[in-house]
Write a protein that holds these residues in place. Structure first.
Motif, PDB file in Angstrom:
ATOM      1  N   ALA A 195     -89.908 -47.590 -53.348  1.00 48.84           N
ATOM      2  CA  ALA A 195     -89.425 -46.818 -52.621  1.00 48.84           C
ATOM      3  C   ALA A 195     -88.103 -47.016 -52.143  1.00 48.84           C
ATOM      4  O   ALA A 195     -87.252 -46.156 -51.911  1.00 48.84           O
ATOM      5  CB  ALA A 195     -90.491 -46.643 -51.198  1.00 48.84           C
ATOM      6  N   ARG A 196     -87.670 -48.170 -51.844  1.00 48.98           N
ATOM      7  CA  ARG A 196     -86.419 -48.494 -51.377  1.00 48.98           C
ATOM      8  C   ARG A 196     -85.295 -48.265 -52.490  1.00 48.98           C
ATOM      9  O   ARG A 196     -84.452 -47.660 -51.868  1.00 48.98           O
ATOM     10  CB  ARG A 196     -86.521 -50.068 -51.095  1.00 48.98           C
ATOM     11  CG  ARG A 196     -85.193 -50.919 -50.565  1.00 48.98           C
ATOM     12  CD  ARG A 196     -85.004 -52.122 -50.453  1.00 48.98           C
ATOM     13  NE  ARG A 196     -86.292 -52.664 -49.412  1.00 48.98           N
ATOM     14  CZ  ARG A 196     -86.668 -54.018 -49.423  1.00 48.98           C
ATOM     15  NH1 ARG A 196     -86.229 -54.914 -50.258  1.00 48.98           N
ATOM     16  NH2 ARG A 196     -87.491 -54.457 -48.476  1.00 48.98           N
ATOM     17  N   CYS A 197     -85.645 -48.582 -53.623  1.00 48.91           N
ATOM     18  CA  CYS A 197     -84.807 -48.194 -54.763  1.00 48.91           C
ATOM     19  C   CYS A 197     -84.431 -46.743 -54.762  1.00 48.91           C
ATOM     20  O   CYS A 197     -83.656 -46.168 -55.064  1.00 48.91           O
ATOM     21  CB  CYS A 197     -85.307 -48.951 -56.134  1.00 48.91           C
ATOM     22  SG  CYS A 197     -84.960 -50.771 -56.080  1.00 48.91           S
ATOM     23  N   MET A 198     -85.603 -45.852 -54.779  1.00 40.04           N
ATOM     24  CA  MET A 198     -85.729 -44.783 -54.981  1.00 40.04           C
ATOM     25  C   MET A 198     -84.883 -43.822 -53.757  1.00 40.04           C
ATOM     26  O   MET A 198     -84.276 -42.607 -53.753  1.00 40.04           O
ATOM     27  CB  MET A 198     -86.975 -43.962 -55.433  1.00 40.04           C
ATOM     28  CG  MET A 198     -87.486 -44.530 -56.578  1.00 40.04           C
ATOM     29  SD  MET A 198     -86.511 -43.879 -58.095  1.00 40.04           S
ATOM     30  CE  MET A 198     -86.602 -42.301 -58.115  1.00 40.04           C
ATOM     31  N   GLY A 199     -84.879 -44.267 -52.478  1.00 43.57           N
ATOM     32  CA  GLY A 199     -84.743 -44.007 -51.321  1.00 43.57           C
ATOM     33  C   GLY A 199     -85.489 -43.117 -50.676  1.00 43.57           C
ATOM     34  O   GLY A 199     -85.208 -42.063 -49.796  1.00 43.57           O
ATOM     35  N   PHE A 200     -86.708 -43.401 -50.255  1.00 41.65           N
ATOM     36  CA  PHE A 200     -87.723 -42.868 -49.341  1.00 41.65           C
ATOM     37  C   PHE A 200     -88.425 -43.906 -48.556  1.00 41.65           C
ATOM     38  O   PHE A 200     -88.517 -44.980 -49.251  1.00 41.65           O
ATOM     39  CB  PHE A 200     -88.596 -41.922 -50.023  1.00 41.65           C
ATOM     40  CG  PHE A 200     -89.394 -42.348 -50.960  1.00 41.65           C
ATOM     41  CD1 PHE A 200     -90.659 -42.722 -50.651  1.00 41.65           C
ATOM     42  CD2 PHE A 200     -89.120 -42.913 -52.185  1.00 41.65           C
ATOM     43  CE1 PHE A 200     -91.493 -43.209 -51.490  1.00 41.65           C
ATOM     44  CE2 PHE A 200     -90.019 -43.174 -53.088  1.00 41.65           C
ATOM     45  CZ  PHE A 200     -91.286 -43.643 -52.900  1.00 41.65           C
ATOM     46  N   GLY A 201     -89.086 -43.565 -47.262  1.00 44.23           N
ATOM     47  CA  GLY A 201     -89.894 -44.549 -46.872  1.00 44.23           C
ATOM     48  C   GLY A 201     -91.304 -44.380 -47.125  1.00 44.23           C
ATOM     49  O   GLY A 201     -91.458 -43.205 -47.833  1.00 44.23           O
ATOM     50  N   PHE A 202     -92.007 -45.546 -46.981  1.00 43.69           N
ATOM     51  CA  PHE A 202     -93.469 -45.554 -47.547  1.00 43.69           C
ATOM     52  C   PHE A 202     -94.465 -46.022 -46.488  1.00 43.69           C
ATOM     53  O   PHE A 202     -93.867 -46.671 -45.378  1.00 43.69           O
ATOM     54  CB  PHE A 202     -93.470 -46.562 -48.839  1.00 43.69           C
ATOM     55  CG  PHE A 202     -94.025 -47.838 -48.550  1.00 43.69           C
ATOM     56  CD1 PHE A 202     -95.263 -48.096 -48.855  1.00 43.69           C
ATOM     57  CD2 PHE A 202     -93.077 -48.610 -47.944  1.00 43.69           C
ATOM     58  CE1 PHE A 202     -95.678 -49.415 -48.392  1.00 43.69           C
ATOM     59  CE2 PHE A 202     -93.460 -50.007 -47.814  1.00 43.69           C
ATOM     60  CZ  PHE A 202     -94.848 -50.176 -47.915  1.00 43.69           C
ATOM     61  N   ARG A 203     -95.698 -45.536 -46.579  1.00 38.81           N
ATOM     62  CA  ARG A 203     -96.538 -45.875 -45.639  1.00 38.81           C
ATOM     63  C   ARG A 203     -98.105 -45.988 -46.386  1.00 38.81           C
ATOM     64  O   ARG A 203     -98.073 -45.287 -47.561  1.00 38.81           O
ATOM     65  CB  ARG A 203     -96.599 -45.113 -44.521  1.00 38.81           C
ATOM     66  CG  ARG A 203     -96.994 -43.515 -44.686  1.00 38.81           C
ATOM     67  CD  ARG A 203     -96.839 -42.730 -43.412  1.00 38.81           C
ATOM     68  NE  ARG A 203     -97.829 -43.176 -42.374  1.00 38.81           N
ATOM     69  CZ  ARG A 203     -99.008 -42.532 -42.607  1.00 38.81           C
ATOM     70  NH1 ARG A 203     -99.212 -41.612 -43.202  1.00 38.81           N
ATOM     71  NH2 ARG A 203     -99.784 -42.852 -41.410  1.00 38.81           N
ATOM     72  N   GLY A 256     -98.239 -43.772 -50.152  1.00 36.08           N
ATOM     73  CA  GLY A 256     -97.436 -42.526 -50.103  1.00 36.08           C
ATOM     74  C   GLY A 256     -96.025 -42.407 -49.107  1.00 36.08           C
ATOM     75  O   GLY A 256     -95.759 -43.359 -48.749  1.00 36.08           O
ATOM     76  N   CYS A 257     -95.644 -41.524 -49.550  1.00 39.23           N
ATOM     77  CA  CYS A 257     -94.247 -40.962 -48.761  1.00 39.23           C
ATOM     78  C   CYS A 257     -94.348 -41.158 -47.300  1.00 39.23           C
ATOM     79  O   CYS A 257     -95.278 -40.557 -46.824  1.00 39.23           O
ATOM     80  CB  CYS A 257     -93.370 -39.652 -49.329  1.00 39.23           C
ATOM     81  SG  CYS A 257     -91.850 -39.525 -48.476  1.00 39.23           S
ATOM     82  N   SER A 258     -93.487 -41.507 -46.548  1.00 43.48           N
ATOM     83  CA  SER A 258     -93.582 -41.717 -45.133  1.00 43.48           C
ATOM     84  C   SER A 258     -93.575 -40.286 -44.392  1.00 43.48           C
ATOM     85  O   SER A 258     -93.917 -40.116 -43.313  1.00 43.48           O
ATOM     86  CB  SER A 258     -92.410 -42.540 -44.315  1.00 43.48           C
ATOM     87  OG  SER A 258     -90.995 -41.957 -44.697  1.00 43.48           O
TER      88      SER A 258
END
Length: 389
Positions: free
Chosen positions: A47-55, A72-74
């Motif tokens: 998620a960090r490399c792709m550019g989105f937050g996760f939870r 999944g995505c935050s």
């Protein structure tokens, strides 16, 4: 310490923090990991490399004994703003994003990804990923620098600016000034006065000499400072054997100079009286701390988990209960729920009527069917007014 040495220490910290760096391979069904933590670390770095937050979106134990969870995505789920300041809306809005992975943990502990959705319904920001809450991190070196400067009387703003200078700019830090301020506040809680930690331990040792069933655990941080404390006397441990089916757990703040949350485990005996089943002083109210406390309390009670546990609506508690008491029924405290009625419905034109009817439903229903019948009548009558009032 030179700037080059500082960068080397930061680099080593980053390596320690990333247990399983993302190697460029996208998540796919069939991928396996040795543990849930390893799978979570992988998706976090992806998620960090792709550019989105996760939870973690959900987790549950199946009837087959396996554990199922979803990362999944935050921005999953629908966003509802609770902000009262229209000039400062929440910057991270929910968009019902479907990007996620579903995984299953076997009885042996290995994790297998069962299905994956990679597409997002919003733009990704790889260059801004370090600002996401899930990616913010203070390494051991940075923590130590903050603590030393704070002890030297340097305020947080100047403390943070010194780290910015050493890192050659804000863009090279994975945290902000607020993160530093929060960490300093937490550390200050842990600074007990001279002899306080020794006094606590001496007291516990003295109590254990008087009764060998007195149980205590003192949790220390990486600097060998007292962080969390749990204790339960013989009477509490004996009472749990008879009245441990249902317990309540809550945290309240004491009016002392340390401002540490006091966390009691409470049950009810056959006379309807509250009984203490153990208590703790905590340095924080996060998932990690609650997980430590619940595991410690469970060990104290010979591994016997309660059938049900009642808490407030704290998310950190919920996460810890899922880990430590997976088979226990988790219910929210009625007092906390009813306390929010004025906040949620206080502005409604029929508030007094709704409040009276709601109290009758909650406190005067003699059976489940009676409650459901009254509740459906109330919702049916007020639903349109509540949604549009």
């Amino acid at each position: 310490m030179t700037r080059k040495q500082v960068k080397e220490v930061k680099k080593n910290d980053d390596i320690l923090d990333k247990k399983l760096p993302y190697d460029g391979e996208n998540p796919r069904a069939g991928m396996t990991f040795s543990s849930e933590d390893e799978a979570t670390d992988y998706y976090m770095n992806y998620a960090r490399c792709m550019g989105f937050g996760f939870r973690k979106i959900s987790s549950k134990n199946g009837d087959d004994g396996k554990r199922y969870f979803t990362l999944g995505c935050s921005r999953a789920r629908k966003y509802v703003s609770n902000s009262k300041n229209l000039l400062k809306p929440n910057p991270i809005t929910k968009t019902q994003c479907k990007a996620r992975l579903n995984a299953c943990m076997s009885l042996e502990g290995t994790v297998t990804i069962s299905s994956v959705i990679l597409e997002h319904n919003h733009e990704l920001s790889p260059t801004k990923a370090r600002y996401f809450r899930c990616n913010k991190n203070l390494g051991p070196y940075m923590k130590r620098r903050l603590e030393l400067n704070d002890q030297a009387g340097i305020n947080v703003s100047r403390n943070f600016r010194s780290l910015v200078v050493e890192a050659d700019g804000y863009e090279n830090l994975s945290f902000g000034e607020r993160d530093c301020r929060n960490y300093i506040d937490k550390v200050r809680r842990l600074r007990l006065g001279t002899g306080d930690a020794d006094a606590i331990q001496n007291y516990f040792v003295r109590m254990q000499k008087q009764n060998s069933q007195f149980y205590y655990v003192m949790d220390l941080d990486d600097e060998s400072r007292l962080q969390n404390v749990f204790w339960a006397d013989a009477r509490s441990r004996a009472a749990y054997e008879y009245f441990g089916e249902v317990i309540t757990f809550d945290t309240t703040y004491l009016t002392n100079k340390y401002d540490m949350p006091f966390a009691p485990f409470v049950g009810v005996n056959h006379h309807g009286q509250s009984i203490l089943l153990g208590c703790a002083l905590l340095s924080n109210e996060d998932t990690e701390t609650f997980t430590w406390l619940f595991k410690t309390w469970l060990e104290c009670m010979q591994g016997r988990a309660p059938n049900a546990i009642i808490t407030d609506q704290d998310r950190a508690m919920k996460n810890s209960i899922e880990v430590v008491f997976p088979k226990a029924r988790h219910r929210w405290c009625l007092w906390h729920i009813m306390k929010k009625v004025p906040e949620k419905l206080g502005r409604h034109s029929d508030y007094e009527s709704i409040k009276t009817l709601l109290h009758d439903i909650v406190y005067d229903s003699w059976s489940k069917s009676d409650f459901v019948e009254k509740w459906e009548k109330m919702v049916g009558y007020y639903d349109f007014k509540i949604m549009n009032g």
